[in-house]
Design a protein around this motif. Structure first.
Motif, PDB file in Angstrom:
ATOM      1  N   UNK A 117       0.816  -1.209   0.000  1.00  0.00           N
ATOM      2  CA  UNK A 117       0.000   0.000   0.000  1.00  0.00           C
ATOM      3  C   UNK A 117       0.855   1.267   0.000  1.00  0.00           C
ATOM      4  N   UNK A 118       2.095   1.155  -0.438  1.00  0.00           N
ATOM      5  CA  UNK A 118       3.026   2.271  -0.323  1.00  0.00           C
ATOM      6  C   UNK A 118       2.526   3.551  -0.988  1.00  0.00           C
ATOM      7  N   UNK A 119       1.803   3.409  -2.076  1.00  0.00           N
ATOM      8  CA  UNK A 119       1.367   4.585  -2.832  1.00  0.00           C
ATOM      9  C   UNK A 119      -0.039   5.049  -2.457  1.00  0.00           C
ATOM     10  N   UNK A 120      -0.632   4.447  -1.454  1.00  0.00           N
ATOM     11  CA  UNK A 120      -1.992   4.820  -1.061  1.00  0.00           C
ATOM     12  C   UNK A 120      -1.999   6.218  -0.445  1.00  0.00           C
ATOM     13  N   UNK A 121      -2.903   7.054  -0.912  1.00  0.00           N
ATOM     14  CA  UNK A 121      -3.111   8.367  -0.304  1.00  0.00           C
ATOM     15  C   UNK A 121      -4.223   8.231   0.727  1.00  0.00           C
ATOM     16  N   UNK A 122      -3.868   8.374   1.982  1.00  0.00           N
ATOM     17  CA  UNK A 122      -4.908   8.265   3.010  1.00  0.00           C
ATOM     18  C   UNK A 122      -5.073   9.591   3.741  1.00  0.00           C
ATOM     19  N   UNK A 123      -6.232   9.770   4.314  1.00  0.00           N
ATOM     20  CA  UNK A 123      -6.550  10.927   5.137  1.00  0.00           C
ATOM     21  C   UNK A 123      -6.780  10.417   6.558  1.00  0.00           C
ATOM     22  N   UNK A 124      -6.537  11.260   7.522  1.00  0.00           N
ATOM     23  CA  UNK A 124      -6.710  10.888   8.922  1.00  0.00           C
ATOM     24  C   UNK A 124      -7.716  11.836   9.563  1.00  0.00           C
ATOM     25  N   UNK A 125      -8.797  11.248  10.094  1.00  0.00           N
ATOM     26  CA  UNK A 125      -9.859  12.061  10.703  1.00  0.00           C
ATOM     27  C   UNK A 125      -9.501  12.365  12.154  1.00  0.00           C
ATOM     28  N   UNK A 126      -9.509  13.640  12.491  1.00  0.00           N
ATOM     29  CA  UNK A 126      -9.188  14.094  13.840  1.00  0.00           C
ATOM     30  C   UNK A 126     -10.460  14.637  14.478  1.00  0.00           C
ATOM     31  N   UNK A 127     -10.790  14.133  15.640  1.00  0.00           N
ATOM     32  CA  UNK A 127     -11.978  14.605  16.365  1.00  0.00           C
ATOM     33  C   UNK A 127     -11.598  15.832  17.179  1.00  0.00           C
ATOM     34  N   UNK A 128     -11.983  17.003  16.683  1.00  0.00           N
ATOM     35  CA  UNK A 128     -11.667  18.253  17.381  1.00  0.00           C
ATOM     36  C   UNK A 128     -12.865  18.828  18.123  1.00  0.00           C
ATOM     37  N   UNK A 129     -13.979  18.089  18.153  1.00  0.00           N
ATOM     38  CA  UNK A 129     -15.139  18.595  18.877  1.00  0.00           C
ATOM     39  C   UNK A 129     -16.483  18.137  18.370  1.00  0.00           C
ATOM     40  N   UNK A 130     -16.530  17.538  17.191  1.00  0.00           N
ATOM     41  CA  UNK A 130     -17.793  17.022  16.666  1.00  0.00           C
ATOM     42  C   UNK A 130     -18.227  15.770  17.426  1.00  0.00           C
ATOM     43  N   UNK A 131     -17.257  14.966  17.845  1.00  0.00           N
ATOM     44  CA  UNK A 131     -17.499  13.748  18.619  1.00  0.00           C
ATOM     45  C   UNK A 131     -18.432  12.780  17.901  1.00  0.00           C
ATOM     46  N   UNK A 132     -18.115  12.551  16.647  1.00  0.00           N
ATOM     47  CA  UNK A 132     -18.879  11.610  15.837  1.00  0.00           C
ATOM     48  C   UNK A 132     -17.945  10.531  15.300  1.00  0.00           C
ATOM     49  N   UNK A 133     -16.920  10.954  14.573  1.00  0.00           N
ATOM     50  CA  UNK A 133     -15.868  10.069  14.104  1.00  0.00           C
ATOM     51  C   UNK A 133     -14.527  10.758  14.339  1.00  0.00           C
ATOM     52  N   UNK A 134     -13.477   9.961  14.436  1.00  0.00           N
ATOM     53  CA  UNK A 134     -12.143  10.538  14.478  1.00  0.00           C
ATOM     54  C   UNK A 134     -11.359  10.199  15.730  1.00  0.00           C
ATOM     55  N   UNK A 135     -10.047  10.336  15.601  1.00  0.00           N
ATOM     56  CA  UNK A 135      -9.116  10.135  16.709  1.00  0.00           C
ATOM     57  C   UNK A 135      -8.895  11.465  17.412  1.00  0.00           C
ATOM     58  N   UNK A 136      -8.678  11.419  18.731  1.00  0.00           N
ATOM     59  CA  UNK A 136      -8.372  12.681  19.397  1.00  0.00           C
ATOM     60  C   UNK A 136      -6.986  13.146  18.951  1.00  0.00           C
TER      61      UNK A 136
END
Length: 360
Positions: A117-136
């Motif tokens: 998966x070396x060339x995979x472009x991924x995004x990382x979801x950050x939970x900044x206050x919505x508290x629905x999805x994401x890592x703190x």
């Protein structure tokens, strides 16, 4: 061939105009065209084909929606907002140039344990206050470091405003500060602004933006019309009068007699109902448009039909076209009479409602 006289006319140039409006609001950023939920009821494949020459990427909710675009020949990168949940989905993402937005430790760990998966472009979801999805933010920093070592590209850090339509929200400021601080520390691109934020929070409109509802000509800001925001309506839903009848004062219309005529009235029946996406719970303030005037919806909305008081329109006749929502009746207005939002009504448009596309 469709014989029932109920249509959703989709103005594709209007959608492109609205996309360009998003670009105008953030000229130094890139705009991901959000076409999840079948392009908010407008038809994802047709919308994607029309926008493809003009956009860097699309966004959908889950991988099935992305694969539908691929099967239709859409080649632009597709961001998967809910990420992927199995090794098979990861492999498909790599093969099909899909960008998963990873929102949990399980998803990130699954990617780190996978090979090829070396060339995979991924995004990382950050939970900044919505508290629905994401890592703190602390978790996100740890996982972003690991992803950076695993992949050839750093992840894009994304978050989602909980109050984007509010111009002076302290919550919005706090969310921006968290994401931008993390991105600066990790030297990663960001994605934060949705349709509303493009208008209310220009400081957030950097990196990758995610315009959605504004592409379809709906104002993302309560109290502001689409026209005031430089947007063009993209969908017009119309039907026709299929019956007319005169009723006396005191007579009722529809199931359970919810509406009672206060005077002698003329009632038109239209070939559209809640099975076509018109909200059954609409109140008696909702209106439609015909012969250059508005007319009130009366009685309980049926599965296939809608009743309208046309007493003030003596010229009304069977076969007359009626706008349910569009240029003269904003979909947000109809939604408000049913205690919901325009997003819901647009995404209710289903295969029973033929879509007619305008390309020029």
């Amino acid at each position: 061939m469709h014989y029932r006289p109920t249509r959703a006319r989709i103005n594709l140039p209007a959608i492109l105009h609205n996309y360009r409006q998003a670009s105008h609001l953030a000229p130094k950023a890139r705009q991901v065209a959000v076409i999840k939920a079948d392009a908010y009821g407008h038809g994802a494949v047709e919308v994607a084909k029309y926008l493809a020459p003009h956009v860097p990427a699309f966004a959908v909710a889950f991988i099935d929606e992305a694969l539908l675009l691929r099967s239709a020949g859409i080649q632009k990168p597709v961001l998967i907002l809910e990420g992927v949940n199995s090794a098979e989905e990861l492999k498909l993402a790599q093969q099909s140039d899909l960008w998963p937005m990873l929102h949990s430790a399980n998803q990130v760990d699954g990617l780190l344990k996978s090979d090829g998966l070396d060339d995979l472009q991924c995004w990382l979801k950050v939970d900044t206050g919505m508290h629905r999805l994401g890592l703190n933010p602390v978790e996100a920093q740890s996982w972003a470091d690991k992803l950076g070592r695993k992949l050839n590209k750093k992840p894009v850090l994304a978050s989602h405003f909980s109050c984007a339509e509010e111009f002076h929200s302290e919550t919005n400021k706090h969310q921006m500060q968290q994401l931008f601080a993390l991105a600066a520390h990790l030297d990663c691109e960001v994605s934060l602004a949705n349709s509303a934020a493009l208008y209310t929070l220009p400081g957030a409109a950097v990196g990758w933006n995610r315009p959605g509802i504004m592409l379809y000509g709906c104002s993302p800001i309560p109290g502001k019309t689409a026209a005031e925001m430089g947007l063009q309506v993209a969908m017009q839903v119309t039907s026709q009068i299929i019956a007319l009848r005169d009723i006396e004062a005191g007579e009722t219309v529809g199931y359970n007699g919810r509406w009672q005529a206060s005077q002698k009235s003329r009632i038109a029946t239209l070939a559209i109902g809640y099975a076509d996406g018109y909200p059954r719970l609409t109140n008696s303030s909702s209106e439609v448009y015909l012969h250059g005037q508005r007319a009130q919806v009366v009685g309980t909305v049926s599965m296939d039909m809608l009743a309208v008081d046309v007493s003030h329109l003596p010229q009304a006749a069977i076969g007359d076209e009626v706008e349910i929502w569009g240029q003269h009746i904003p979909v947000t207005e109809v939604a408000g009479h049913a205690n919901t939002i325009g997003y819901e009504l647009l995404t209710r448009i289903n295969q029973r409602m033929p879509r007619i596309y305008q390309h020029d």
